[in-house]
Design a protein around this motif. Structure first.
Motif, PDB file in Angstrom:
ATOM      1  N   GLY A  17       0.854  -1.191   0.000  1.00  0.00           N
ATOM      2  CA  GLY A  17       0.000   0.000   0.000  1.00  0.00           C
ATOM      3  C   GLY A  17       0.885   1.234   0.000  1.00  0.00           C
ATOM      4  N   ARG A  20      -0.511   7.715   1.093  1.00  0.00           N
ATOM      5  CA  ARG A  20       0.257   8.750   1.812  1.00  0.00           C
ATOM      6  C   ARG A  20       1.051   8.147   2.958  1.00  0.00           C
ATOM      7  NH1 ARG A  20      -4.994  11.871   2.980  1.00  0.00           N
ATOM      8  NH2 ARG A  20      -5.506   9.664   3.037  1.00  0.00           N
ATOM      9  N   PHE A  21       0.402   7.267   3.725  1.00  0.00           N
ATOM     10  CA  PHE A  21       1.061   6.657   4.887  1.00  0.00           C
ATOM     11  C   PHE A  21       2.172   5.698   4.451  1.00  0.00           C
ATOM     12  CE2 PHE A  21       1.351   3.234   8.027  1.00  0.00           C
ATOM     13  CZ  PHE A  21       1.618   3.946   9.177  1.00  0.00           C
ATOM     14  N   ASP A  40       1.772  -2.186  -4.628  1.00  0.00           N
ATOM     15  CA  ASP A  40       0.446  -1.555  -4.686  1.00  0.00           C
ATOM     16  C   ASP A  40      -0.269  -2.076  -5.937  1.00  0.00           C
ATOM     17  OD1 ASP A  40      -0.578   1.456  -3.287  1.00  0.00           O
ATOM     18  OD2 ASP A  40      -1.740   0.503  -4.887  1.00  0.00           O
ATOM     19  N   THR A  41      -1.593  -2.103  -5.887  1.00  0.00           N
ATOM     20  CA  THR A  41      -2.348  -2.506  -7.083  1.00  0.00           C
ATOM     21  C   THR A  41      -2.383  -1.365  -8.100  1.00  0.00           C
ATOM     22  OG1 THR A  41      -4.255  -1.884  -5.756  1.00  0.00           O
ATOM     23  CG2 THR A  41      -3.982  -4.236  -6.185  1.00  0.00           C
ATOM     24  N   ARG A  45       0.824   4.727  -8.600  1.00  0.00           N
ATOM     25  CA  ARG A  45       1.461   4.913  -7.282  1.00  0.00           C
ATOM     26  C   ARG A  45       2.806   4.192  -7.246  1.00  0.00           C
ATOM     27  NH1 ARG A  45      -3.188   5.483  -2.696  1.00  0.00           N
ATOM     28  NH2 ARG A  45      -3.621   7.615  -3.319  1.00  0.00           N
ATOM     29  N   ASP A  60      -1.623  -7.483  -6.497  1.00  0.00           N
ATOM     30  CA  ASP A  60      -2.736  -7.548  -5.539  1.00  0.00           C
ATOM     31  C   ASP A  60      -2.344  -8.539  -4.442  1.00  0.00           C
ATOM     32  OD1 ASP A  60      -5.025  -7.951  -4.106  1.00  0.00           O
ATOM     33  OD2 ASP A  60      -6.338  -8.074  -5.868  1.00  0.00           O
ATOM     34  N   THR A  61      -2.180  -8.019  -3.243  1.00  0.00           N
ATOM     35  CA  THR A  61      -1.648  -8.841  -2.147  1.00  0.00           C
ATOM     36  C   THR A  61      -2.719  -9.654  -1.419  1.00  0.00           C
ATOM     37  OG1 THR A  61      -1.817  -6.931  -0.710  1.00  0.00           O
ATOM     38  CG2 THR A  61       0.324  -7.317  -1.755  1.00  0.00           C
ATOM     39  N   GLY A  83      -5.245   1.244   4.299  1.00  0.00           N
ATOM     40  CA  GLY A  83      -6.129   1.674   5.376  1.00  0.00           C
ATOM     41  C   GLY A  83      -7.588   1.602   4.996  1.00  0.00           C
ATOM     42  N   SER A  84      -7.920   2.329   3.954  1.00  0.00           N
ATOM     43  CA  SER A  84      -9.339   2.525   3.652  1.00  0.00           C
ATOM     44  C   SER A  84      -9.985   1.339   2.928  1.00  0.00           C
ATOM     45  CB  SER A  84      -9.520   3.823   2.874  1.00  0.00           C
ATOM     46  OG  SER A  84      -8.434   4.026   2.024  1.00  0.00           O
ATOM     47  N   LYS A 107      -1.872  -0.911   9.449  1.00  0.00           N
ATOM     48  CA  LYS A 107      -2.521   0.383   9.697  1.00  0.00           C
ATOM     49  C   LYS A 107      -4.035   0.185   9.753  1.00  0.00           C
ATOM     50  CE  LYS A 107      -3.886   4.326   7.029  1.00  0.00           C
ATOM     51  NZ  LYS A 107      -3.699   5.208   5.900  1.00  0.00           N
TER      52      LYS A 107
END
Ligand code: ADP
Length: 225
Positions: A17, A20-21, A40-41, A45, A60-61, A83-84, A107
């Motif tokens: 992921g 931002r974090f 990241d998918t 990014r 995709d993890t 996170g989201s 997270k």
């Protein structure tokens, strides 16, 4: 070499992921001399971080086979910074647990999310938005210059030296008995932070760091300056 030392010397981390974090965390680790694989998918990014990170992968993890292919089981440290996306965060974390990754940081975006992550075996769960919100609240209330919660009821807070300790040796102020806090560090005007001892005499305008329970640190910080 014993396993623990081997893990300690292993300066490689998997960061899943790159929002931002996760992105900031991965960059900080690289600055600190770590080898970081970022996943990241979202190809954009991944692309944005590819110059900085040691390895960056679009994947995709939530798929066990994918995690094996990218070598996740070889890492002793992994951060799940999704996170989201609740389902993805939970699935990824549980797969990493199954693969035997020994230190997993995850997270969470809510206390319930945090509880689930703990339950499925994440070793460390962080709630950055909640923690930062609480921290900033202590600063907004104007009594502390900085505030860090170390444990559920232990904190460090920096504040200007209150009037009643100015000009007195810390060992003679009775701070521990009266306020149940310890001054661990002091910063003279224009100087840097240094450790404090029983012989330290704070001057007007010095900044002190107090350690103690959250309530006691707050109470100490609210004393007259
Ligand atoms: P932040 O608030 O730190 O920006 P987000 O939760 O918005 O964090 O970002 C999480 C990142 O995780 C996003 O870049 C998203 O593409 C990535 N992500 C979501 N699901 C997966 C998954 N299954 N595998 C890998 N990366 C994922």
């Amino acid at each position: 070499m014993p396993r623990r030392n081997k893990e300690k010397d292993d300066k490689r981390a998997l960061v899943i992921g790159l929002g931002r974090f996760g992105g900031s965390l991965a960059r900080e680790l690289v600055n600190d001399g770590w080898e970081v694989m970022g996943v990241d998918t979202n190809a954009r990014r991944v692309q944005a971080q590819s110059d900085i990170l040691t390895q960056s992968v679009v994947a995709d993890t939530t798929d066990d086979e994918t995690l094996r292919q990218i070598g996740a089981p070889d890492f002793s440290r992994a951060v799940v910074a999704i996170g989201s996306h609740l389902e993805e965060s939970i699935l990824t974390t549980s797969l990493l647990v199954d693969l035997g990754v020994s230190h997993i940081w995850a997270k969470a975006t809510s206390r319930r999310h945090a509880r689930i992550l703990h339950q499925i075996g994440a070793h460390h769960v962080v709630l950055p938005e909640h923690d930062m919100g609480e921290r900033v609240a202590h600063l907004v209330s104007g009594r502390m210059l900085d505030f860090v919660e170390i444990d559920e009821d232990f904190a460090l807070g920096s504040t200007e030296a209150p009037q009643f300790i100015v000009g007195h040796k810390l060992g003679e102020t009775g701070l521990r008995g009266k306020y149940r806090i310890t001054i661990v560090s002091i910063k003279r005007r224009g100087g840097a932070f240094t450790y404090a001892t029983a012989e330290t005499v704070p001057k007007q305008g010095d900044i002190v760091i107090a350690a103690g329970s959250i309530r006691d640190v707050e109470r100490f910080a609210s004393l007259e300056k």
